[in-house]
Design a protein around this motif. Structure first.
Motif, PDB file in Angstrom:
ATOM      1  N   SER A 283     -14.121 -39.459   2.355  1.00  0.00           N
ATOM      2  CA  SER A 283     -15.101 -39.564   1.270  1.00  0.00           C
ATOM      3  C   SER A 283     -15.717 -38.205   0.980  1.00  0.00           C
ATOM      4  O   SER A 283     -15.779 -37.331   1.838  1.00  0.00           O
ATOM      5  N   ARG A 284     -16.171 -38.072  -0.259  1.00  0.00           N
ATOM      6  CA  ARG A 284     -16.797 -36.813  -0.667  1.00  0.00           C
ATOM      7  C   ARG A 284     -18.140 -36.645   0.019  1.00  0.00           C
ATOM      8  O   ARG A 284     -18.506 -35.561   0.456  1.00  0.00           O
ATOM      9  N   GLU A 285     -18.895 -37.733   0.103  1.00  0.00           N
ATOM     10  CA  GLU A 285     -20.199 -37.692   0.757  1.00  0.00           C
ATOM     11  C   GLU A 285     -20.036 -38.274   2.163  1.00  0.00           C
ATOM     12  O   GLU A 285     -19.878 -39.474   2.337  1.00  0.00           O
ATOM     13  N   GLY A 286     -20.052 -37.425   3.173  1.00  0.00           N
ATOM     14  CA  GLY A 286     -19.871 -37.884   4.536  1.00  0.00           C
ATOM     15  C   GLY A 286     -21.153 -38.443   5.141  1.00  0.00           C
ATOM     16  O   GLY A 286     -22.245 -38.331   4.579  1.00  0.00           O
ATOM     17  N   VAL A 287     -20.986 -39.056   6.298  1.00  0.00           N
ATOM     18  CA  VAL A 287     -22.113 -39.609   7.053  1.00  0.00           C
ATOM     19  C   VAL A 287     -22.422 -38.643   8.182  1.00  0.00           C
ATOM     20  O   VAL A 287     -21.531 -38.260   8.956  1.00  0.00           O
ATOM     21  N   HIS A 288     -23.677 -38.251   8.271  1.00  0.00           N
ATOM     22  CA  HIS A 288     -24.075 -37.345   9.350  1.00  0.00           C
ATOM     23  C   HIS A 288     -23.951 -38.076  10.690  1.00  0.00           C
ATOM     24  O   HIS A 288     -24.425 -39.197  10.839  1.00  0.00           O
ATOM     25  N   PHE A 289     -23.301 -37.423  11.637  1.00  0.00           N
ATOM     26  CA  PHE A 289     -23.049 -38.050  12.934  1.00  0.00           C
ATOM     27  C   PHE A 289     -23.575 -37.167  14.056  1.00  0.00           C
ATOM     28  O   PHE A 289     -23.405 -35.936  14.041  1.00  0.00           O
ATOM     29  N   ALA A 290     -24.230 -37.794  15.045  1.00  0.00           N
ATOM     30  CA  ALA A 290     -24.736 -37.063  16.210  1.00  0.00           C
ATOM     31  C   ALA A 290     -24.579 -37.935  17.438  1.00  0.00           C
ATOM     32  O   ALA A 290     -24.748 -39.162  17.381  1.00  0.00           O
ATOM     33  N   CYS A 291     -24.238 -37.301  18.540  1.00  0.00           N
ATOM     34  CA  CYS A 291     -24.055 -38.021  19.804  1.00  0.00           C
ATOM     35  C   CYS A 291     -24.826 -37.283  20.891  1.00  0.00           C
ATOM     36  O   CYS A 291     -24.562 -36.098  21.153  1.00  0.00           O
ATOM     37  N   HIS A 292     -25.787 -37.964  21.516  1.00  0.00           N
ATOM     38  CA  HIS A 292     -26.631 -37.363  22.546  1.00  0.00           C
ATOM     39  C   HIS A 292     -26.347 -38.049  23.886  1.00  0.00           C
ATOM     40  O   HIS A 292     -26.457 -39.277  24.005  1.00  0.00           O
ATOM     41  N   ILE A 293     -25.992 -37.265  24.902  1.00  0.00           N
ATOM     42  CA  ILE A 293     -25.634 -37.798  26.221  1.00  0.00           C
ATOM     43  C   ILE A 293     -26.464 -37.091  27.281  1.00  0.00           C
ATOM     44  O   ILE A 293     -26.599 -35.851  27.254  1.00  0.00           O
ATOM     45  N   ASP A 294     -27.030 -37.864  28.209  1.00  0.00           N
ATOM     46  CA  ASP A 294     -27.690 -37.259  29.363  1.00  0.00           C
ATOM     47  C   ASP A 294     -26.673 -36.389  30.107  1.00  0.00           C
ATOM     48  O   ASP A 294     -25.540 -36.816  30.359  1.00  0.00           O
ATOM     49  N   THR A 295     -27.092 -35.186  30.476  1.00  0.00           N
ATOM     50  CA  THR A 295     -26.161 -34.223  31.073  1.00  0.00           C
ATOM     51  C   THR A 295     -25.476 -34.786  32.308  1.00  0.00           C
ATOM     52  O   THR A 295     -24.265 -34.625  32.489  1.00  0.00           O
ATOM     53  N   HIS A 296     -26.203 -35.467  33.177  1.00  0.00           N
ATOM     54  CA  HIS A 296     -25.621 -35.960  34.423  1.00  0.00           C
ATOM     55  C   HIS A 296     -24.758 -37.196  34.222  1.00  0.00           C
ATOM     56  O   HIS A 296     -24.188 -37.710  35.193  1.00  0.00           O
TER      57      HIS A 296
END
Length: 331
Positions: free
Chosen positions: A191-204
């Protein structure tokens, strides 16, 4: 006591104490009472010992059966004699060994069946997604966008490498995040207009192992149900999908939250489709597939819940047990 004298009219009177006369009788009575008491005690002890000897093995059999019922029969009880009850005890031990062996075989067969089912469900690919991706790559090549096509092929390769990883049921959190990131890169190319994606994981938690292909179906649900059939250019807020992987407060469970700011979740319908034997159509297949695989991998310790505030935050929250020993040292 009195007696007459022959040669005169005198009588001799003998006077004795009554206690002197009855003393010997009392001693005899005490003696016989003690003998009776001793015989009674001896008879009671003999009867108790005999009954204990006769019922000891029967009680042992009862204890064995009780331990088997409680699943605590670990140390085998030996029956050294050859009487009927001892033979019965030996047969009971042999029967228990046979049942345990059969249960072990059944458990192994069920585990093999569960692993095969998990593998099959994990490797089910939406054919429309694959066809659309290949068509998009083909379109980019025809239009001379080789860099875009190359990026899509690279993302598709990473995606398929994990999806089709035969023999693996659990992979590291980092690998699972890489898998869903590849999926979102491909979808945003469509798609021309994408969806902002973020993934946050605890380091350990990055090297902690979790069930594979867990995040991608949840992200797909966000795209399909949260932003489906909507023009993202006219969306009131910037569309976004966020994945958060953390530990709960007790450090006993991993909490995976997949959120979007789309139209919202029909929580009663989503909850109902988790346990449906045959979900209606493909639209309910994703959550049902995830729930079935979670139950197969983690049992009742796993859980899926929902929170929905339309156009603000709609979350699917997956809770799975955290095992500190389940780590992967591979990158």
């Amino acid at each position: 006591m009195e007696s007459a004298i022959r040669f005169c009219d005198l009588k001799v009177v003998h006077i004795s104490r009554k206690s002197a006369l009855t003393g010997d009788i009392q001693e005899f009575r005490s003696f016989f009472f003690m003998v009776w008491l001793f015989c009674s005690a001896a008879a009671a002890l003999l009867a108790f010992g005999l009954s204990h000897f006769l019922t000891r093995d029967i009680k042992t059999l009862g204890d064995i059966i009780a331990q088997i019922n409680c699943r605590s029969y670990q140390t085998k009880i030996v029956f050294p004699r050859s009487d009927e009850i001892s033979l019965l005890g030996k047969q009971l031990n042999q029967m228990y060994d046979t049942i345990q062996l059969q249960l072990l075989q059944i458990k192994e067969e069920e585990q093999k069946k569960a692993r095969a089912e998990i593998q099959m469900m994990s490797e089910q690919i939406n054919p429309h997604f694959l066809y659309n991706t290949l068509e998009c790559i083909h379109f980019q090549i025809l239009n001379g966008h080789s860099d875009t096509a190359g990026s899509m092929l690279e993302s598709l390769g990473r995606y398929l490498r994990i999806t089709l990883s035969v023999g693996q049921t659990f992979i590291s959190v980092e690998k699972e995040a890489e898998h869903v990131t590849s999926y979102m890169e491909i979808m945003n190319r469509h798609s021309r207009e994408g969806v902002h994606f973020a993934c946050h994981i605890d380091t350990h938690l990055k090297n902690c192992k979790i069930m594979k292909v867990l995040l991608q179906p949840l992200a797909e649900n966000c795209l399909k149900h949260g932003f489906g059939n909507m023009n993202l250019e006219t969306w009131p807020v910037a569309p976004q999908i966020t994945i958060s992987i953390t530990l709960d407060q007790t450090h006993t469970h991993i909490v995976i939250e997949v959120s979007d700011n789309g139209k919202g979740i029909d929580i009663p319908r989503a909850t109902a489709c988790l346990t449906e034997e045959q979900p209606e159509g493909r639209e309910h297949f994703g959550l049902n597939n995830i729930y079935r695989r979670l139950m197969a991998c983690y049992g009742t310790e796993a859980n899926i819940s929902f929170v929905s505030i339309p156009y603000l935050k709609n979350s699917v929250i997956v809770t799975i047990p955290y095992d500190r020993n389940e780590f992967s040292n591979t990158p």
